[in-house]
Enzyme design. Structure first.
Site, short mmCIF file in Angstrom:
data_model
loop_
_atom_site.label_atom_id
_atom_site.label_comp_id
_atom_site.label_asym_id
_atom_site.label_seq_id
_atom_site.Cartn_x
_atom_site.Cartn_y
_atom_site.Cartn_z
CG HIS A 1 -11.86 -10.23 -2.60
ND1 HIS A 1 -11.14 -9.13 -3.01
CD2 HIS A 1 -11.59 -10.36 -1.28
CE1 HIS A 1 -10.46 -8.64 -1.99
NE2 HIS A 1 -10.72 -9.37 -0.93
CG ASP B 1 1.90 -1.31 3.38
OD1 ASP B 1 1.48 -1.19 4.54
OD2 ASP B 1 1.31 -1.96 2.49
CD GLU C 1 -8.26 -11.45 -1.44
OE1 GLU C 1 -7.55 -10.44 -1.63
OE2 GLU C 1 -8.72 -11.76 -0.35
CG ASP D 1 -7.62 -12.17 3.60
OD1 ASP D 1 -8.33 -12.38 2.60
OD2 ASP D 1 -7.38 -11.02 4.01
CD GLU E 1 -7.54 -7.22 -4.15
OE1 GLU E 1 -6.55 -6.47 -4.15
OE2 GLU E 1 -7.80 -8.01 -3.24
CG HIS F 1 -1.91 -1.11 1.21
ND1 HIS F 1 -1.95 -2.08 2.16
CD2 HIS F 1 -2.90 -1.39 0.33
CE1 HIS F 1 -2.92 -2.94 1.87
NE2 HIS F 1 -3.51 -2.55 0.76
C1 XUL Z 1 -8.95 -6.39 1.02
C2 XUL Z 1 -7.80 -6.77 0.23
C3 XUL Z 1 -6.69 -5.76 0.17
C4 XUL Z 1 -6.13 -5.57 -1.19
C5 XUL Z 1 -5.03 -4.57 -1.32
O1 XUL Z 1 -9.86 -7.37 1.21
O2 XUL Z 1 -7.74 -7.84 -0.29
O3 XUL Z 1 -5.65 -6.17 1.01
O4 XUL Z 1 -5.62 -6.78 -1.63
O5 XUL Z 1 -5.44 -3.29 -1.10
MN MN Z 2 -6.44 -8.77 -1.72
#
Ligand code: XUL
Ligand code: MN
Length: 349
Positions: A216, A55, A213, A253, A177, A52
């Site tokens: 997600h 970060d 992801e 996650d 994303e 990020h």
């Molecule tokens: C949130 C997520 C974030 C993004 C990066 O759910 O996955 O960590 O991957 O901003």
């Molecule tokens: Mn992510």
């Protein structure tokens, strides 16, 4: 002849080594410095780090452009010293007071302006650390109360913001994303289909790609391997956040493959059959340290996820294509199902 069709470079972000705070309890581990996390990435066999913007430059909103550039260069040196690359920079558009009601879609024009300015700073950082792309997780673009925003206008506001950023840096590549919910009740770009479509609305669709992801996709009730395949069919999949998710609950996650190994196998299969990575795509793991892990074993989820990926890659490569083809030809999918299970379990078929 290479053993695999794909070429795999692995990455994770500093947030993937975390202190274990959750909405119901405080941190249970000590924070680690970025320099240590970067060294860990190298030790665990990773090739790159995702970031990020804050970060790279903590307290970013309080710093001058010169300070920001100096700190970003410091991080670039840390990466160079370990022989690692930066994969992406993502502007954290969900933490500041200006982003309470969304970033590009906030109802307050001053807040929308902040989101654009903050994203420009993130692009400058991305360029200093030489990351190939900027990732946009559109965390708060959506609503808690449907009537609070006009959803059609929201889509166009995101398009306009992307256009401004694409014009700001002609080399910029944005990866969207998608995530259907959390923190907002209802995200305006909830799935990979929405993300691909959004790219085509912009002034330069070739510079808008996607990141799928696992968790997600599952939260959207979709299959992550199919989501990856969809984005690949459009040549839009440039990165993935592999992890796992036990059904429709908070974004977990979990370590890759830890909940549904067959689903993980199919994600690796889709990537490998395409030859993923040959055009600069990365394999990222967006996995969280379990809250119960003690300090000295706080990175096992990363090592395990990478190893599971490699084991599954072997499973994909050693699948008997002749048996698969015969069973498909005979339309004996019950038998194909059994063959796959035997193969995954490592028992005689
Ligand atoms: C949130 C997520 C974030 C993004 C990066 O759910 O996955 O960590 O991957 O901003
Ligand atoms: Mn992510």
């Amino acid at each position: 002849m290479p053993k695999y069709k794909g070429e795999y470079r692995f990455s994770f972000g500093p947030w993937n080594i975390d202190e274990g705070a959750d909405p119901f309890g405080p941190a249970v581990r000590r924070p680690e410095r970025l320099a240590k996390k970067i060294k860990t990435a190298k030790q665990l066999g990773f090739d790159g780090v995702q970031f990020h913007d804050d970060d790279v430059v903590p307290d970013i909103d309080t710093k001058t452009p010169a300070q920001i550039a100096r700190e970003a260069k410091r991080v670039k040196r840390m990466l160079d010293n370990e022989g690692l690359q930066a994969e992406f920079v993502a502007p954290r558009l969900w933490f500041a007071p200006q982003t309470v009601d969304g970033a590009f879609t906030s109802n307050d024009p001053k807040c929308r302006k902040y989101a654009i300015e903050r994203s420009r700073v993130a692009i400058d950082i991305k360029n200093i650390i030489e990351a190939p792309w900027m990732v946009m997780w559109l965390a708060r673009e959506g609503s808690y109360v449907r009537e609070s925003k006009n959803p059609r206008i929201e889509v166009l506001q995101i398009r306009d913001a992307f256009n401004e950023l694409l014009a700001y840096d002609p080399t910029l590549m944005i990866l969207v994303e998608p995530k259907p919910n959390e923190p907002v009740d209802s995200a305006i770009i909830p799935t990979i289909g929405h993300a691909v479509g959004l790219g085509f609305l912009t002034d330069d669709p070739a510079r808008v790609g996607c990141l799928v992801e696992t968790a997600h996709s599952v939260l959207a009730g979709l299959d992550p391997a199919d989501d990856m395949a969809y984005a690949l069919a459009f040549d839009k999949l440039k990165s993935v956040h592999l992890n796992d998710q036990g059904g429709l609950k908070f974004d977990q996650d979990k370590s890759f493959g830890s909940f549904n190994l067959r689903r993980a196998f199919n994600q690796v299969r889709v990537l490998e059959e395409y030859g993923y990575g040959r055009h600069g795509e990365w394999v990222g793991f967006d996995v969280k340290t379990m809250r119960t892990q003690k300090q000295r074993v706080n990175t096992k989820h990363l090592a395990n996820s990478r190893q599971t990926f490699l084991f599954l890659l072997d499973k994909v490569a050693t699948l008997d294509k002749k048996i698969e083809a015969q069973l498909v030809k005979a339309r004996d999918y019950e038998e194909l199902d059994r063959y796959i299970l035997c193969h995954l379990m490592g028992v005689k078929y």
